[in-house]
Design an enzyme around this catalytic site. Sequence first.
Site, PDB file in Angstrom:
ATOM      1  N   GLY A 283       0.775  -1.238   0.000  1.00  0.00           N
ATOM      2  CA  GLY A 283       0.000   0.000   0.000  1.00  0.00           C
ATOM      3  C   GLY A 283       0.798   1.276   0.000  1.00  0.00           C
TER       4      GLY A 283
ATOM      5  N   ARG B 127      -7.405   4.022 -14.878  1.00  0.00           N
ATOM      6  CA  ARG B 127      -7.329   4.745 -13.614  1.00  0.00           C
ATOM      7  C   ARG B 127      -7.934   6.161 -13.652  1.00  0.00           C
ATOM      8  NH1 ARG B 127      -3.317   6.163 -11.228  1.00  0.00           N
ATOM      9  NH2 ARG B 127      -3.948   5.644  -9.111  1.00  0.00           N
TER      10      ARG B 127
ATOM     11  N   GLU C 143       3.980  -6.840   0.878  1.00  0.00           N
ATOM     12  CA  GLU C 143       3.336  -7.007  -0.424  1.00  0.00           C
ATOM     13  C   GLU C 143       3.336  -5.691  -1.220  1.00  0.00           C
ATOM     14  OE1 GLU C 143      -0.546  -8.477   0.470  1.00  0.00           O
ATOM     15  OE2 GLU C 143       0.185 -10.357   1.323  1.00  0.00           O
ATOM     16  N   PRO C 144       4.507  -5.146  -1.530  1.00  0.00           N
ATOM     17  CA  PRO C 144       4.539  -3.908  -2.315  1.00  0.00           C
ATOM     18  C   PRO C 144       4.135  -4.160  -3.762  1.00  0.00           C
ATOM     19  CG  PRO C 144       6.743  -4.788  -2.130  1.00  0.00           C
ATOM     20  CD  PRO C 144       5.859  -5.670  -1.271  1.00  0.00           C
ATOM     21  N   GLY C 145       3.487  -3.207  -4.368  1.00  0.00           N
ATOM     22  CA  GLY C 145       3.145  -3.301  -5.787  1.00  0.00           C
ATOM     23  C   GLY C 145       3.462  -1.996  -6.480  1.00  0.00           C
ATOM     24  N   ARG C 146       2.566  -1.029  -6.299  1.00  0.00           N
ATOM     25  CA  ARG C 146       2.683   0.275  -6.954  1.00  0.00           C
ATOM     26  C   ARG C 146       4.038   0.944  -6.693  1.00  0.00           C
ATOM     27  NH1 ARG C 146      -2.005   3.406  -7.613  1.00  0.00           N
ATOM     28  NH2 ARG C 146      -2.904   2.155  -5.933  1.00  0.00           N
TER      29      ARG C 146
ATOM     30  N   TYR D  73      -1.228  -0.946 -12.311  1.00  0.00           N
ATOM     31  CA  TYR D  73      -2.668  -0.915 -12.598  1.00  0.00           C
ATOM     32  C   TYR D  73      -2.947  -0.236 -13.945  1.00  0.00           C
ATOM     33  CZ  TYR D  73      -2.606  -2.121  -7.710  1.00  0.00           C
ATOM     34  OH  TYR D  73      -2.328  -2.744  -6.513  1.00  0.00           O
TER      35      TYR D  73
ATOM     36  N   CYS E 234     -16.243   5.152 -26.947  1.00  0.00           N
ATOM     37  CA  CYS E 234     -17.551   5.814 -27.001  1.00  0.00           C
ATOM     38  C   CYS E 234     -18.149   5.933 -25.606  1.00  0.00           C
ATOM     39  CB  CYS E 234     -18.483   5.056 -27.947  1.00  0.00           C
ATOM     40  SG  CYS E 234     -18.040   5.262 -29.671  1.00  0.00           S
ATOM     41  N   GLU E 235     -17.513   6.703 -24.775  1.00  0.00           N
ATOM     42  CA  GLU E 235     -17.958   7.028 -23.423  1.00  0.00           C
ATOM     43  C   GLU E 235     -17.490   8.444 -23.112  1.00  0.00           C
ATOM     44  OE1 GLU E 235     -19.664   5.187 -21.247  1.00  0.00           O
ATOM     45  OE2 GLU E 235     -19.514   3.153 -22.078  1.00  0.00           O
TER      46      GLU E 235
END
Length: 418
Positions: free
Chosen positions: A239, A312, A273-276, A371, A342-343
Amino acid sequence: MHHFNYVQDELFCEEVPVAHIAEAVGTPFYLYSHATLKRHFRAFDGAFAGLKHLTCFSMKSNSNGAILNLFAREGGGVDIVSGGELYRAQRAGIEPGRIVYSGVGKSEEDLAYALEAGILMFNVESSQEIDRLNEVARRAGKRAPISLRVNPDVDPKTHPYISTGLKENKFGIDIDDAPAEYARAASLAHLEVMGISCHIGSQLTQVLPFVDALRKVLGLMDALRSSGIRIRCLDIGGGLGITYDRETPPPPEEYAAALKQTLAGSDVTLILEPGRVIVGNAGILVTRVLYTKTTGQKHFFVVDAGMNDLMRPSLYQSYHAIQPVARRERPRLTADVVGPICESGDFLAKARELEAFEPGDLLAVMSAGAYGFSMSSNYNSRPRPCEVMVQGGIFHVIRRRETFEDLVRGESLPGEPA
């Protein structure tokens, strides 16, 4: 720090001009720096030197096999949340004894798969999952190593979609209910209690929430020890945030020092548990301007990457810096950077002051390594982009661009062979 820098107004990734890669592989594409990935992993893991620990990369942030293999060669493990991630991890060379399995909705098939693979530990998230895993292990004639993921009700002060440690969140077992659940799990013949798990959220920019959660977990560990349940592993999750815009997250050294101080005297193995924090600023998304458009006082740059490529901004209203691949002297204006989906929610940036780009210009969407591709989709039947890794003066395509044929692979008409 990352290895995306300008050399005479041309953006380079390590020693390779980004425009050169775009010419070779087309746009859009994800681009990763091997040197940055290695540097970030070592900086994080090294911050915990002197403490028994295992760094398990949170592969939901980026599950490309080349990146996982890099971390495996650095001695890392992974945190998985699905059977598919387990398959990817094994294929990338991650040792089973360095894999922890989290997630609230593990299927019986995935539990059996992970048990057979011999992973380090299951982070169990509910009372019913305790029973399900015990039954799966009974049928396999094994004992499943577990921790219970506890919810400490700590506010991580982050976006509500990525907050996971409050009572209102779906994750984990209420910390007040945990002693009874541990006692029950310890009584089951096919479960082996190994640890406690806790993860309070993502993109945290303060140390205090981590420390608050850890103190609560250590209190639980003492209570369990008093009841005869020995805890060997303490999974504190991940986190730690990164700088996208003006955030000032603590460096890994400060984060580690705070945890070490709180853990003083403890003999558990810490699982992280590092990710980002490892991959976020090690990757960019490169896209090309297709059109410029003005409607009244509103300016748009229409690019060839959309919300299906980078979700994101649309999902979290997240900020990603946008830089020209080739800097030039030209006017600036306030504009939206939008994609071809198309949004109306298809945008990479809104009301951003940027150079007055022209059709054909290449743009770098920064801090897209986490992500980014892992959340991409084929919405609007758009093939997903390729992924490229630069290592020194060489670039490698580590995932080819999807084709139209890839979009329909596995489909069949009624009556046709499946």
